[in-house]
Design a protein around this motif. Structure first.
Motif, PDB file in Angstrom:
ATOM      1  N   GLU A 104     -62.916 -27.143  68.121  1.00  0.00           N
ATOM      2  CA  GLU A 104     -62.863 -28.064  69.258  1.00  0.00           C
ATOM      3  C   GLU A 104     -62.345 -27.360  70.518  1.00  0.00           C
ATOM      4  OE1 GLU A 104     -60.170 -31.853  70.230  1.00  0.00           O
ATOM      5  OE2 GLU A 104     -61.482 -32.136  68.478  1.00  0.00           O
ATOM      6  N   GLN A 105     -61.332 -26.535  70.364  1.00  0.00           N
ATOM      7  CA  GLN A 105     -60.791 -25.770  71.483  1.00  0.00           C
ATOM      8  C   GLN A 105     -61.836 -24.787  72.023  1.00  0.00           C
ATOM      9  OE1 GLN A 105     -57.441 -24.350  69.195  1.00  0.00           O
ATOM     10  NE2 GLN A 105     -55.987 -25.498  70.475  1.00  0.00           N
ATOM     11  N   ARG A 106     -62.498 -24.109  71.111  1.00  0.00           N
ATOM     12  CA  ARG A 106     -63.534 -23.143  71.511  1.00  0.00           C
ATOM     13  C   ARG A 106     -64.654 -23.834  72.289  1.00  0.00           C
ATOM     14  NH1 ARG A 106     -63.780 -18.315  69.365  1.00  0.00           N
ATOM     15  NH2 ARG A 106     -62.399 -17.638  67.735  1.00  0.00           N
ATOM     16  N   LEU A 107     -65.081 -24.997  71.811  1.00  0.00           N
ATOM     17  CA  LEU A 107     -66.157 -25.735  72.465  1.00  0.00           C
ATOM     18  C   LEU A 107     -65.765 -26.136  73.881  1.00  0.00           C
ATOM     19  CD1 LEU A 107     -68.995 -26.901  72.114  1.00  0.00           C
ATOM     20  CD2 LEU A 107     -67.953 -28.967  71.210  1.00  0.00           C
ATOM     21  N   LEU A 108     -64.551 -26.619  74.070  1.00  0.00           N
ATOM     22  CA  LEU A 108     -64.085 -26.989  75.404  1.00  0.00           C
ATOM     23  C   LEU A 108     -64.052 -25.755  76.316  1.00  0.00           C
ATOM     24  CD1 LEU A 108     -62.987 -28.946  77.499  1.00  0.00           C
ATOM     25  CD2 LEU A 108     -60.696 -28.545  76.551  1.00  0.00           C
ATOM     26  N   LEU A 109     -63.551 -24.640  75.827  1.00  0.00           N
ATOM     27  CA  LEU A 109     -63.497 -23.423  76.641  1.00  0.00           C
ATOM     28  C   LEU A 109     -64.893 -22.932  77.007  1.00  0.00           C
ATOM     29  CD1 LEU A 109     -60.516 -21.593  74.917  1.00  0.00           C
ATOM     30  CD2 LEU A 109     -60.518 -22.799  77.123  1.00  0.00           C
ATOM     31  N   GLN A 110     -65.828 -23.058  76.102  1.00  0.00           N
ATOM     32  CA  GLN A 110     -67.220 -22.683  76.401  1.00  0.00           C
ATOM     33  C   GLN A 110     -67.804 -23.574  77.487  1.00  0.00           C
ATOM     34  OE1 GLN A 110     -69.228 -22.762  72.598  1.00  0.00           O
ATOM     35  NE2 GLN A 110     -68.250 -20.869  71.922  1.00  0.00           N
ATOM     36  N   ARG A 111     -67.483 -24.867  77.433  1.00  0.00           N
ATOM     37  CA  ARG A 111     -67.989 -25.799  78.453  1.00  0.00           C
ATOM     38  C   ARG A 111     -67.418 -25.483  79.831  1.00  0.00           C
ATOM     39  NH1 ARG A 111     -66.949 -30.334  75.194  1.00  0.00           N
ATOM     40  NH2 ARG A 111     -65.433 -31.040  76.711  1.00  0.00           N
TER      41      ARG A 111
END
Length: 133
Positions: A104-111
């Motif tokens: 979830e953290q990775r996905l937010l950072l990618q966005r």
């Protein structure tokens, strides 16, 4: 007051001074365009601006949530056009996030990385690829 003050110093070299801090940056033309490649070229700085903007915007997001992003790496490959007017053709940014982040953290950072101000300011003719490791 100017944000940056730039001066041509000769032999395809320039100096830029960040007026608020006094930090100095030097440039040289690249080897494939009559320079010696002794410093960052102006187009290298464009690639650098993209990568550091991505890291900074992700850092702001992580800091506001109490996450650690230290050690995050961004390596940029810049390609110039081979025909027609000389310009940056593509920028490929290979990003490596710390292993301690969950999905979830990775996905937010990618966005947020995809929305960094430098990326949004670049000409749409430049092919920009963000690769996540």
């Amino acid at each position: 007051m100017a944000t940056v003050s730039c001066r041509y110093t000769g032999n395809l070299h320039c100096e830029a001074i960040h007026t608020a801090s006094g930090a100095l940056l030097s440039t040289d033309a690249p080897i494939d365009n009559q320079g010696l490649g002794e410093q960052f070229s102006p187009t290298d700085l464009l690639a650098t601006a993209l990568a550091t903007c991505i890291l900074t915007i992700m850092g702001i997001t992580a800091k506001s949530r109490g996450w650690s992003m230290e050690g995050t790496q961004a390596d940029v490959e810049k390609r110039m056009t081979q025909e027609g007017p000389r310009r940056v053709e593509s920028l490929t940014v290979n990003l490596t996030l710390p292993t301690g982040l969950n999905s979830e953290q990775r996905l937010l950072l990618q966005r947020v990385a995809a929305q960094c101000p430098v990326k949004r300011s670049l000409d749409p003719q430049i092919d920009i690829n963000l690769n996540w490791n």
